[in-house]
Design a protein around this motif. Structure first.
Motif, PDB file in Angstrom:
ATOM      1  N   SER A 140      11.968  -2.366  -0.015  1.00 17.91           N
ATOM      2  CA  SER A 140      11.022  -1.431   0.737  1.00 17.91           C
ATOM      3  C   SER A 140      10.906  -1.830   1.985  1.00 17.91           C
ATOM      4  CB  SER A 140       9.636  -1.831  -0.288  1.00 17.91           C
ATOM      5  OG  SER A 140       9.569  -3.289  -0.402  1.00 17.91           O
ATOM      6  N   ASN A 166      12.186   5.770   1.242  1.00 18.34           N
ATOM      7  CA  ASN A 166      10.995   6.438   1.743  1.00 18.34           C
ATOM      8  C   ASN A 166       9.656   5.521   1.890  1.00 18.34           C
ATOM      9  OD1 ASN A 166      12.217   9.060   1.765  1.00 18.34           O
ATOM     10  ND2 ASN A 166      11.916   9.473  -0.196  1.00 18.34           N
ATOM     11  N   ILE A 167       9.593   4.488   1.001  1.00 18.34           N
ATOM     12  CA  ILE A 167       8.721   3.492   1.096  1.00 18.34           C
ATOM     13  C   ILE A 167       8.601   2.839   2.507  1.00 18.34           C
ATOM     14  CG2 ILE A 167       7.761   1.360   0.197  1.00 18.34           C
ATOM     15  CD1 ILE A 167       8.288   2.270  -2.565  1.00 18.34           C
ATOM     16  N   GLU A 197       7.585   4.977   5.381  1.00 15.09           N
ATOM     17  CA  GLU A 197       6.160   4.938   5.462  1.00 15.09           C
ATOM     18  C   GLU A 197       5.383   3.763   6.041  1.00 15.09           C
ATOM     19  OE1 GLU A 197       3.806   7.537   5.078  1.00 15.09           O
ATOM     20  OE2 GLU A 197       5.917   8.568   4.912  1.00 15.09           O
ATOM     21  N   ARG A 198       6.308   2.523   5.681  1.00 11.98           N
ATOM     22  CA  ARG A 198       5.478   1.203   6.321  1.00 11.98           C
ATOM     23  C   ARG A 198       5.889   1.388   7.942  1.00 11.98           C
ATOM     24  NH1 ARG A 198       7.814  -3.765   3.224  1.00 11.98           N
ATOM     25  NH2 ARG A 198       6.089  -4.553   4.101  1.00 11.98           N
ATOM     26  N   LYS A 205       6.057   3.810   9.744  1.00  8.37           N
ATOM     27  CA  LYS A 205       5.163   4.711  10.336  1.00  8.37           C
ATOM     28  C   LYS A 205       3.756   4.108  10.616  1.00  8.37           C
ATOM     29  CE  LYS A 205       7.512   9.177   9.402  1.00  8.37           C
ATOM     30  NZ  LYS A 205       7.480  10.322   8.446  1.00  8.37           N
ATOM     31  N   GLN A 206       3.402   3.674   9.575  1.00  6.62           N
ATOM     32  CA  GLN A 206       2.138   2.846   9.466  1.00  6.62           C
ATOM     33  C   GLN A 206       2.123   1.802  10.641  1.00  6.62           C
ATOM     34  OE1 GLN A 206       0.991   0.529   6.145  1.00  6.62           O
ATOM     35  NE2 GLN A 206      -0.797   1.593   6.020  1.00  6.62           N
ATOM     36  N   LYS A 236       0.898  -1.359  -0.065  1.00  4.68           N
ATOM     37  CA  LYS A 236      -0.109   0.029   0.077  1.00  4.68           C
ATOM     38  C   LYS A 236       0.808   1.257   0.104  1.00  4.68           C
ATOM     39  CE  LYS A 236      -3.938  -2.130   2.392  1.00  4.68           C
ATOM     40  NZ  LYS A 236      -4.929  -2.136   3.462  1.00  4.68           N
ATOM     41  N   ASN A 237       1.911   1.056   0.467  1.00  6.12           N
ATOM     42  CA  ASN A 237       2.856   2.279   0.641  1.00  6.12           C
ATOM     43  C   ASN A 237       3.789   2.601  -0.493  1.00  6.12           C
ATOM     44  OD1 ASN A 237       2.517   1.221   3.912  1.00  6.12           O
ATOM     45  ND2 ASN A 237       2.162   3.519   3.652  1.00  6.12           N
TER      46      ASN A 237
END
Length: 258
Positions: A220, A245-246, A249-250, A252-253, A186-187
């Motif tokens: 990733s 960056n991916i 984001e993963r 942080k999620q 998703k990211n």
């Protein structure tokens, strides 16, 4: 070099061959490496039911046997320096690179513990119809030498549901794990992203909470996401800022859902 750090989760940007020599010697318990398979040869493959190019990027293009092997040998040697005496390394591959990996490991004195076959029940079909459908990848598990002891959480693995037999039996070396589902992308997408289940088994089997996990080809960030979710420390090395960056984001999620 340091791209991102949050508590015990660290991402380093750059070439592993330049960064690994600067890391602390014998500091890592478990290494998972998903190196280039060198299979980008301008051929075709099937993805989501469509014919697409097999090319993943220049980083995945073979430079010839000698140069490919030199790269494989050198990055494994660099990993050997940072691996603890009782630590282990897992390396994934296909027929395109895994034999070079095995030879390099043995040349450097590693002792191979297992050859895991990751069976993909939903592997895409072979469009050429000229050979068998590729439906597995190999993961080699090795320790630094035959004489060293290594960490293996046998009881945990025995109780793990491996979908090939009832829980309570010894886990076998064929792992039935589907391809990475869309829910784990998703990211953002990486062309060789590994499923969480695969890394969960690897990290849970060969490390304990608080241990340091290293991935010299972060991609990733699946290794880091699993390491974090299992209470391990993590260091990932990656050249491509996009994939870093991916990973962030993963990460942080994952932490926002706790």
């Amino acid at each position: 070099m340091l791209y991102y750090k949050k508590n015990d989760f660290k991402l380093l940007q750059g070439d592993s061959l330049k960064i690994l020599p600067r890391m602390k010697k014998e500091s890592v318990t478990t290494i998972f490496a998903d190196p280039p398979y060198n299979l980008s040869n301008d051929g075709i493959t099937c993805k989501a039911g469509k014919m697409v190019s097999v090319n993943k990027g220049e980083w995945d293009r073979s430079k010839g046997f000698d140069e490919d092997f030199e790269f494989t040998y050198n990055w494994i040697k660099a990993c050997q320096r940072v691996l603890k005496t009782d630590g282990t390394i897992w390396i994934s591959g296909t027929m395109h690179n895994i034999y070079q990996v095995g030879f390099a490991l043995q040349s450097l004195g590693f002792h191979i513990l297992n050859e895991i076959s990751w069976y993909k029940p939903n592997a895409p079909p072979n469009l050429s119809c000229r050979y068998f459908t590729h439906s597995h990848e190999t993961v080699i598990w090795a320790k630094k030498s035959k004489k060293t002891k290594h960490k293996f959480n046998y009881k945990l693995m025995k109780e793990w549901d491996d979908k090939l037999g009832p829980s309570g039996k010894q886990m076998r070396s064929i792992w039935n794990i589907p391809l990475t589902p869309p829910s784990e992308k998703k990211n953002g997408k990486h062309p060789t992203q590994k499923p969480i289940e695969l890394l969960s088994r690897i990290i849970a089997a060969s490390s304990d909470e608080g241990d340091l996990i290293l991935d010299p080809f972060n991609g990733s960030g699946t290794t880091g996401i699993v390491a974090q979710s299992l209470g391990r420390r993590y260091t990932g090395i990656e050249i491509d800022e996009n994939y870093l960056n991916i990973t962030i984001e993963r990460f942080k999620q994952l932490n926002s859902s706790k």
